[in-house]
Design a protein around this motif. Structure first.
Motif, PDB file in Angstrom:
ATOM      1  N   GLY A  85       0.795  -1.216   0.000  1.00 22.17           N
ATOM      2  CA  GLY A  85       0.000   0.000   0.000  1.00 22.17           C
ATOM      3  C   GLY A  85       0.826   1.264   0.000  1.00 22.17           C
ATOM      4  O   GLY A  85       0.483   2.254  -0.656  1.00 22.17           O
ATOM      5  N   GLY A  86       1.939   1.275   0.746  1.00 22.89           N
ATOM      6  CA  GLY A  86       2.799   2.448   0.768  1.00 22.89           C
ATOM      7  C   GLY A  86       3.419   2.757  -0.585  1.00 22.89           C
ATOM      8  O   GLY A  86       3.706   3.918  -0.903  1.00 22.89           O
ATOM      9  N   LEU A 126       0.702   4.697  -2.340  1.00 24.57           N
ATOM     10  CA  LEU A 126       0.601   6.029  -1.744  1.00 24.57           C
ATOM     11  C   LEU A 126       1.711   6.943  -2.247  1.00 24.57           C
ATOM     12  O   LEU A 126       1.470   8.083  -2.649  1.00 24.57           O
ATOM     13  CB  LEU A 126       0.687   5.921  -0.222  1.00 24.57           C
ATOM     14  N   SER A 143       4.599   5.097   6.026  1.00 26.54           N
ATOM     15  CA  SER A 143       3.480   5.236   6.957  1.00 26.54           C
ATOM     16  C   SER A 143       2.532   4.042   6.946  1.00 26.54           C
ATOM     17  O   SER A 143       1.777   3.836   7.906  1.00 26.54           O
ATOM     18  CB  SER A 143       2.694   6.512   6.633  1.00 26.54           C
ATOM     19  N   ASP A 144       2.537   3.240   5.898  1.00 22.87           N
ATOM     20  CA  ASP A 144       1.634   2.088   5.813  1.00 22.87           C
ATOM     21  C   ASP A 144       2.174   0.873   6.565  1.00 22.87           C
ATOM     22  O   ASP A 144       1.455  -0.095   6.778  1.00 22.87           O
ATOM     23  CB  ASP A 144       1.382   1.743   4.338  1.00 22.87           C
ATOM     24  N   THR A 156      -5.387  -2.876   3.937  1.00 18.24           N
ATOM     25  CA  THR A 156      -5.736  -1.481   4.137  1.00 18.24           C
ATOM     26  C   THR A 156      -6.958  -1.120   3.286  1.00 18.24           C
ATOM     27  O   THR A 156      -7.012  -1.454   2.104  1.00 18.24           O
ATOM     28  CB  THR A 156      -4.551  -0.571   3.759  1.00 18.24           C
ATOM     29  N   HIS A 182      -6.637   5.346   3.937  1.00 17.78           N
ATOM     30  CA  HIS A 182      -5.446   5.865   4.617  1.00 17.78           C
ATOM     31  C   HIS A 182      -5.441   7.381   4.464  1.00 17.78           C
ATOM     32  O   HIS A 182      -5.558   7.910   3.353  1.00 17.78           O
ATOM     33  CB  HIS A 182      -4.196   5.268   3.953  1.00 17.78           C
ATOM     34  N   GLN A 239      -5.773   5.236   9.684  1.00 21.03           N
ATOM     35  CA  GLN A 239      -5.952   4.144   8.728  1.00 21.03           C
ATOM     36  C   GLN A 239      -7.050   3.204   9.211  1.00 21.03           C
ATOM     37  O   GLN A 239      -7.096   2.835  10.388  1.00 21.03           O
ATOM     38  CB  GLN A 239      -4.656   3.357   8.562  1.00 21.03           C
TER      39      GLN A 239
END
Length: 310
Positions: free
Chosen positions: A37-38, A41, A212-213, A237, A240, A287
């Motif tokens: 996921g990061g 992002l 951050s993920d 996730t 977020h 999140q």
């Protein structure tokens, strides 16, 4: 996944794919089936930055993860210019892979302005050299999990606080629901391991979004007796959010102060503040994610835990 700081920077060097469209490459190698996921992002935020006037750093973003991405495939990011105002700029980014939208991000950028200021103080915690490297904290988890984290996140320096004791207690219960509940707060030091040459706001804010993920959703499982990365839970996730209070170099130590005040309906909510030891509060993160019991654990009634201040 990126093996060095340079690999991380290269991951954010997007290719142009048309007017306000950019192509983000997949990680060079990964044991992950789905795109981290990061990764989405960071690349989507960089795509938005490519269309924003200079001197306007990001101050907030909201992202929705619509489908699981393929970790071996590139992602096309299409940027929509929502608004260019005198002080604020807004962009919407849609991530597509194999002809389907998998991700959406809305970001707002703001020129620097003077104004009222206040912030919460950083908690008193052990310094990074006294914290436990994340890989070492996984000694009570199976060797494959430890190997996975050593290989996938070697570009990052991750150090947990008091996780060794937590893992040892949970391991005695087999890492299943109903084990000893842990505090719903968890703290982690993190940074990009290699020194970075650039102090550019776009790069460093995207790298913070990338980091951050990591580990945030696991905070919502601590009250239910699950050690970090324990089997028996499907994690993903859903959305977020981030608010950037200032931009600091991503190769400097930052404290991730995470907590979870609610879980229910197979979803968990976690919030966090990011602090710099020298500059104060850097960001606030929230999140929501899927924490669905599966396998033998799905047949077990989930106990309701009441949280108390720690």
């Amino acid at each position: 996944m990126p093996a060095s700081g340079k690999d991380l920077v290269d991951l954010l060097d997007l290719d142009e794919a048309g007017s306000d469209s950019f192509l983000g490459r997949a990680a060079r190698s990964s044991r992950m089936a789905r795109t981290y996921g990061g990764h989405l992002l960071a690349q989507a935020l960089m795509a938005a930055y490519r269309t924003v006037p200079s001197g306007r750093p990001v101050h907030s973003l909201y992202a929705s993860f619509l489908r699981g991405g393929d970790a071996e495939e590139s992602v096309r990011y299409d940027v929509t210019n929502v608004r260019d105002g005198q002080s604020f700029t807004s962009r919407r980014v849609a991530g597509h892979q194999c002809g389907r939208q998998i991700f959406e991000l809305t970001a707002s950028f703001h020129r620097d302005e003077a104004g009222y200021e206040h912030q919460a103080s950083m908690p008193r915690v052990p310094v990074p050299r006294d914290a436990v490297p994340l890989v070492d904290a996984l000694e009570h988890v199976d060797l494959d999990t430890k190997s996975f984290w050593r290989e996938e996140w070697k570009a990052l320096d991750l150090r947990v606080i008091q996780e060794r004791e937590v893992a040892a207690q949970a391991a005695k219960k087999g890492g299943v629901a109903g084990g000893p509940p842990q505090p719903s707060r968890e703290r982690l030091w993190f940074r990009v391991r290699d020194p970075l040459d650039s102090q550019e706001a776009a790069l460093n804010s995207c790298l913070l979004a990338y980091m951050s993920d990591l580990t945030l959703l696991s905070t919502a499982l601590r009250p239910h007796g699950y050690p970090f990365l324990a089997p028996g839970v499907q994690r993903a996730t859903i959305n977020h959010s981030m608010w950037f209070h200032q931009i600091v170099p991503a190769d400097q130590w930052m404290l991730y102060d995470k907590s979870s005040d609610w879980a229910g309906g197979s979803r968990g909510l976690a919030t966090a503040h990011v602090y710099s030891p020298t500059r104060g509060m850097v960001a606030t993160v929230a999140q929501e994610g899927l924490i669905r019991p599966h396998g033998v654990h799905s047949a077990q009634p989930a106990p309701v835990r009441s949280l108390h201040a720690s």
